[in-house]
Write an enzyme that holds these catalytic residues in place. Structure first.
Site, short mmCIF file in Angstrom:
data_model
loop_
_atom_site.label_atom_id
_atom_site.label_comp_id
_atom_site.label_asym_id
_atom_site.label_seq_id
_atom_site.Cartn_x
_atom_site.Cartn_y
_atom_site.Cartn_z
N THR A 16 -32.73 -51.55 -3.16
CA THR A 16 -32.49 -52.60 -2.64
C THR A 16 -31.49 -52.64 -1.41
OG1 THR A 16 -30.55 -53.00 -4.11
CG2 THR A 16 -32.66 -54.17 -4.74
N GLY A 17 -30.93 -51.10 -1.10
CA GLY A 17 -29.83 -50.92 -0.05
C GLY A 17 -30.62 -50.46 1.10
N ARG A 113 -25.73 -31.32 -2.53
CA ARG A 113 -26.08 -30.72 -1.72
C ARG A 113 -25.46 -29.06 -1.48
NH1 ARG A 113 -24.86 -35.26 2.74
NH2 ARG A 113 -26.58 -36.92 2.57
N CYS A 152 -26.74 -37.25 7.64
CA CYS A 152 -27.69 -37.63 8.94
C CYS A 152 -27.28 -37.27 10.30
CB CYS A 152 -27.55 -39.33 9.01
SG CYS A 152 -26.14 -39.82 8.69
N GLN A 179 -21.68 -41.83 15.90
CA GLN A 179 -22.72 -42.40 14.92
C GLN A 179 -22.94 -43.80 14.70
OE1 GLN A 179 -21.20 -38.45 12.39
NE2 GLN A 179 -22.06 -40.02 11.14
N SER A 182 -25.36 -48.20 11.49
CA SER A 182 -26.37 -48.35 10.07
C SER A 182 -26.26 -47.04 9.12
CB SER A 182 -28.02 -48.27 10.48
OG SER A 182 -28.17 -47.05 11.36
N GLY A 183 -25.35 -45.94 9.59
CA GLY A 183 -25.24 -44.98 8.75
C GLY A 183 -24.17 -45.21 7.57
N GLU A 205 -17.02 -37.00 6.49
CA GLU A 205 -17.98 -36.55 7.27
C GLU A 205 -17.86 -35.37 8.17
OE1 GLU A 205 -21.72 -38.34 8.98
OE2 GLU A 205 -20.54 -38.58 7.20
N LYS A 208 -18.24 -32.56 5.66
CA LYS A 208 -20.00 -32.33 5.31
C LYS A 208 -20.79 -31.73 6.55
CE LYS A 208 -20.17 -36.53 3.99
NZ LYS A 208 -21.08 -37.89 3.60
N HIS A 245 -27.95 -41.42 15.83
CA HIS A 245 -26.54 -40.92 15.93
C HIS A 245 -27.06 -39.78 17.12
CE1 HIS A 245 -25.46 -42.71 12.35
NE2 HIS A 245 -25.32 -41.39 11.30
#
Length: 358
Positions: A16-17, A113, A152, A179, A182-183, A205, A208, A245
């Site tokens: 649903t996301g 990850r 992303c 960025q 929508s991220g 972020e 990562k 991005h």
């Protein structure tokens, strides 16, 4: 390349996301995968997908609108391939349960990850890292497995750097990301925080980006991934752009290329050979622009169906050797589309042989 005789049944967790919805849009009419189940949180389970979802872009596929939303458990979801758009707060335990039950999980979450036996994959960059699944199954006793796609923003950087690293060996990278909102998912960043503004912080972020990049550009030695010996410094910023991005990179090399050599290398790059011809693989994967003001998110975000990375402003750097700008669609290439391409590569290389629905 192995082409499936029949379409594989697949499910989407966290359907649903915003990213879950992107999976559903991209899987509609897919030649290899048949979306048969959607799952989400307990508050959505049992409802029709249409009633449980605030649809964000385009038109909801009519068939999916009628699906009943299931709980995110292996007992409820039966498909052998599971695309996970779950938030990291719940993804770890749920994804492990699916892998332990024999499913192949294509995860967008950060949880696994950097695990030494979990493939972190951008197919064109390091598709050979999927071989790590064998080690993962031996280590964990999972008949299924977990494959992750990258953050992303680092997806954009890694695709731009991969051909240059292969040819000239990258040693240092300094990057600044811009960025899209929508991220942050939906509803994401409040409008009064982002309109007319740049937010110079995105939680977790920068670490990562710095850690995932060296794993992506590393080498598989038959048992584990040896990270690339690259020193990386990242600044992450949220900007008032809907999708796309943008990453500005300054790069040092063992053998410094001229801008002309770098451009030739970028234009010629095709990436990991087994990716060629896959349904979601863009041709070319990298689009090099000569205009002095490109790439731009508004103009280039949907290049290659949202799966291509657009590169421009390749020039000499005063601090290191080379600088450039790269941009791609963060929800498509950097999330749902990247996971679907990972799954296609697993099918094409025969690594899903024997995987069956429970």
């Amino acid at each position: 390349m192995t082409t499936p005789v029949t379409r594989w049944p697949v499910a989407v967790l966290g359907a649903t996301g915003a990213v879950g919805q992107a999976f559903i849009r991209l899987l509609e009419g897919h030649p290899w995968f048949d979306l048969v189940e959607v799952a989400a949180s307990e508050r959505s389970a049992g409802k029709s997908y249409a009633s449980a979802t605030r649809w964000l872009e385009g038109t909801m596929p009519p068939a999916v609108a009628l699906f009943q939303v299931k709980a995110c458990t292996p007992e409820q979801v039966k498909a052998p391939i599971v695309f996970s758009a779950l938030d990291s707060s719940v993804a770890g335990e749920v994804e492990a349960a699916f892998a332990a039950s024999g499913r192949l999980v294509l995860s967008n979450a950060k949880n696994y990850r950097m695990e030494s036996d979990v493939p972190l994959v951008i197919p064109e960059v390091n598709g050979d890292h999927l071989a790590l699944l064998t080690q993962q199954r031996a280590n964990r006793g999972w008949p299924g497995g977990i494959v992750t796609n990258a953050n992303c923003a680092v997806t954009v950087a890694a695709m731009a750097l991969a051909p240059l690293h292969q040819a000239f060996r990258v040693t240092k990278v300094f990057m600044t990301t811009m960025q899209a909102v929508s991220g942050a998912g939906y509803p994401g960043v409040p409008s009064l925080d982002i309109l007319g503004n740049v937010i110079p912080y995105i939680g977790d972020e920068e670490p990562k980006i710095e850690t995932e990049l060296v794993k992506l550009l590393g080498t598989y030695d038959g048992t584990t991934i040896v990270s690339a010996p690259i020193v990386t410094s990242a600044h992450a910023n949220r900007v008032a752009v809907e999708h796309g991005h943008t990453v500005c990179l300054s790069v040092a090399f063992e053998r410094a290329p001229t801008p002309e050599q770098a451009l030739e290398t970028l234009r010629a790059w095709k990436g990991f050979g087994a990716v060629q011809g896959l349904p979601s693989a863009p041709v070319p994967a990298l689009i090099v622009r000569d205009e002095p003001d490109r790439p731009q998110a508004r103009r280039d975000v949907n290049a290659g169906g949202g799966m291509a990375v657009t590169i421009g402003r390749v020039r000499a750097d005063n601090l290191f050797d080379l600088r450039l700008v790269a941009m791609a669609h963060n929800v498509v290439r950097g999330a749902a589309g990247g996971s679907i391409l990972n799954a296609e590569l697993l099918v094409a290389t025969g690594q899903l042989d024997g995987l069956v629905a429970s």
